[in-house]
Design a protein around this motif. Structure first.
Motif, PDB file in Angstrom:
ATOM      1  N   ALA A 265      -1.630  43.269  22.474  1.00 32.81           N
ATOM      2  CA  ALA A 265      -2.641  42.536  23.241  1.00 32.81           C
ATOM      3  C   ALA A 265      -2.807  43.133  24.637  1.00 32.81           C
ATOM      4  O   ALA A 265      -1.830  43.503  25.288  1.00 32.81           O
ATOM      5  CB  ALA A 265      -2.257  41.069  23.341  1.00 32.81           C
ATOM      6  N   THR A 266      -4.036  43.207  25.096  1.00 32.72           N
ATOM      7  CA  THR A 266      -4.310  43.768  26.428  1.00 32.72           C
ATOM      8  C   THR A 266      -4.442  42.688  27.494  1.00 32.72           C
ATOM      9  O   THR A 266      -4.760  42.981  28.639  1.00 32.72           O
ATOM     10  CB  THR A 266      -5.602  44.604  26.378  1.00 32.72           C
ATOM     11  N   PHE A 267      -4.222  41.420  27.084  1.00 30.24           N
ATOM     12  CA  PHE A 267      -4.210  40.320  28.058  1.00 30.24           C
ATOM     13  C   PHE A 267      -3.398  39.165  27.487  1.00 30.24           C
ATOM     14  O   PHE A 267      -3.127  39.103  26.282  1.00 30.24           O
ATOM     15  CB  PHE A 267      -5.625  39.847  28.388  1.00 30.24           C
ATOM     16  N   LYS A 268      -3.002  38.232  28.371  1.00 33.66           N
ATOM     17  CA  LYS A 268      -2.324  37.017  27.940  1.00 33.66           C
ATOM     18  C   LYS A 268      -2.805  35.861  28.817  1.00 33.66           C
ATOM     19  O   LYS A 268      -3.313  36.078  29.922  1.00 33.66           O
ATOM     20  CB  LYS A 268      -0.811  37.158  28.023  1.00 33.66           C
ATOM     21  N   ILE A 269      -2.638  34.642  28.316  1.00 32.14           N
ATOM     22  CA  ILE A 269      -3.047  33.448  29.045  1.00 32.14           C
ATOM     23  C   ILE A 269      -1.802  32.789  29.646  1.00 32.14           C
ATOM     24  O   ILE A 269      -0.845  32.479  28.944  1.00 32.14           O
ATOM     25  CB  ILE A 269      -3.775  32.442  28.136  1.00 32.14           C
ATOM     26  N   VAL A 270      -1.833  32.607  30.969  1.00 35.85           N
ATOM     27  CA  VAL A 270      -0.728  31.931  31.646  1.00 35.85           C
ATOM     28  C   VAL A 270      -1.289  30.721  32.407  1.00 35.85           C
ATOM     29  O   VAL A 270      -2.495  30.664  32.709  1.00 35.85           O
ATOM     30  CB  VAL A 270       0.001  32.872  32.632  1.00 35.85           C
ATOM     31  N   ASN A 271      -0.438  29.782  32.711  1.00 35.60           N
ATOM     32  CA  ASN A 271      -0.855  28.585  33.442  1.00 35.60           C
ATOM     33  C   ASN A 271      -0.648  28.751  34.941  1.00 35.60           C
ATOM     34  O   ASN A 271       0.462  29.050  35.389  1.00 35.60           O
ATOM     35  CB  ASN A 271      -0.076  27.359  32.953  1.00 35.60           C
ATOM     36  N   SER A 272      -1.723  28.594  35.677  1.00 35.65           N
ATOM     37  CA  SER A 272      -1.650  28.601  37.134  1.00 35.65           C
ATOM     38  C   SER A 272      -1.537  27.153  37.607  1.00 35.65           C
ATOM     39  O   SER A 272      -2.369  26.308  37.254  1.00 35.65           O
ATOM     40  CB  SER A 272      -2.898  29.254  37.731  1.00 35.65           C
ATOM     41  N   ILE A 273      -0.510  26.844  38.393  1.00 35.65           N
ATOM     42  CA  ILE A 273      -0.250  25.465  38.818  1.00 35.65           C
ATOM     43  C   ILE A 273      -0.548  25.293  40.306  1.00 35.65           C
ATOM     44  O   ILE A 273       0.012  25.998  41.148  1.00 35.65           O
ATOM     45  CB  ILE A 273       1.200  25.071  38.523  1.00 35.65           C
TER      46      ILE A 273
END
Length: 288
Positions: A265-273
């Motif tokens: 994968a060339t990207f990932k989803i992370v949570n910004s808090i």
């Protein structure tokens, strides 16, 4: 024995309510405290700031604001068939923080008593609770809220609005309370208003990384197939065992594919808090 200001005021209010039965309005529909929304808390808080002039914020007065009655009806579990939110005192918390709220003390009268007058004096209760909500609708509450009235209870916050469990006293029971026994209600809450936002983060892969992932994927597929052939042969004529072998094979292939996709994968989803601290409080002033 000198009765407290609170007990004297409430007995007087209850007597006034009985004498003024013709002024009673139709009670709002009752609901549970968990049904109170953020908009309802903020509407009641705004109304409390208007209805509580600085010249005498501690005065019990008829609750003319529908927004405050909505809160009191639900938080105090008012029975629409037999009770009415009649008088009250509201104290908003300080404005400008990332949470907003109010402290409410409502005098809830018995409708039958209002219409006819009870044989043993006014029937009713004093119900006190605190409520708060996030200033921004996209944020959620965390932390604790504390209601202090004769006893202290602390509760964990969640969601975009919270109402403490209400504390009630029968007005008749307040008649003999001595000065200073009951104390003044207070409400406080502190914690964070938090917003979690999914963010797309770039994760570029080199040619070497892609090749390694492909190699690992192919190896996993070969091992899964080898294991399936062996299990299928061992199952002989058992349909149940053959089905189990096929299911295990499909699961191994899906796992291998998921690992390959993650590795390439060339990207990932992370949570910004985004976390914003708040600390609010409200204390009922001395009644005049």
């Amino acid at each position: 024995m000198r009765k407290s200001v609170l007990s004297r005021s409430l007995i007087a209010i209850a007597s006034l309510a009985v004498a003024s039965a013709t002024l009673a309005a139709v009670p709002a529909t009752a609901a549970t405290a968990s049904g109170i929304t953020r908009d309802q808390v903020l509407a009641a808080t705004a109304a409390a700031r208007v209805d509580n002039p600085a010249i005498d914020p501690g005065e019990f007065a008829p609750i003319g604001s529908r927004a405050i009655r909505v809160l009191a009806n639900r938080a105090c579990a008012v029975d629409p068939d037999s009770e009415l939110v009649y008088f009250g005192s509201t104290m908003p918390t300080q404005a400008g923080d990332d949470a907003d709220g109010l402290l409410v003390s409502a005098v809830i009268m018995d409708l039958s008593d209002l219409m006819g007058g009870g044989p043993s004096g006014p029937e009713g209760r004093l119900c006190t609770f605190g409520a708060l909500a996030t200033a921004d609708p996209s944020f959620s509450l965390s932390g604790t809220a504390t209601l202090n009235y004769q006893t202290t209870s602390t509760h964990s916050l969640s969601g975009d609005a919270y109402v403490t469990p209400a504390r009630s006293f029968k007005i008749a029971d307040l008649e003999g309370i001595e000065e200073g026994t009951l104390g003044l209600p207070s409400f406080s809450a502190s914690g964070n208003a938090t917003k979690t936002t999914p963010v797309k983060v770039s994760t570029p892969k080199t040619t070497k990384q892609r090749q390694a992932a492909k190699k690992a994927y192919s190896k996993a597929l070969k091992l899964a197939k080898k294991s399936y052939i062996k299990a299928n042969k061992k199952a002989e004529d058992s349909k149940k065992k053959k089905a189990a072998a096929k299911k295990a094979y499909s699961k191994k292939k899906a796992t291998a594919k998921a690992k390959y996709k993650k590795a390439t994968a060339t990207f990932k989803i992370v949570n910004s808090i985004d976390s914003r601290p708040f600390a609010i409080s409200a204390v009922a002033p001395e009644l005049s």
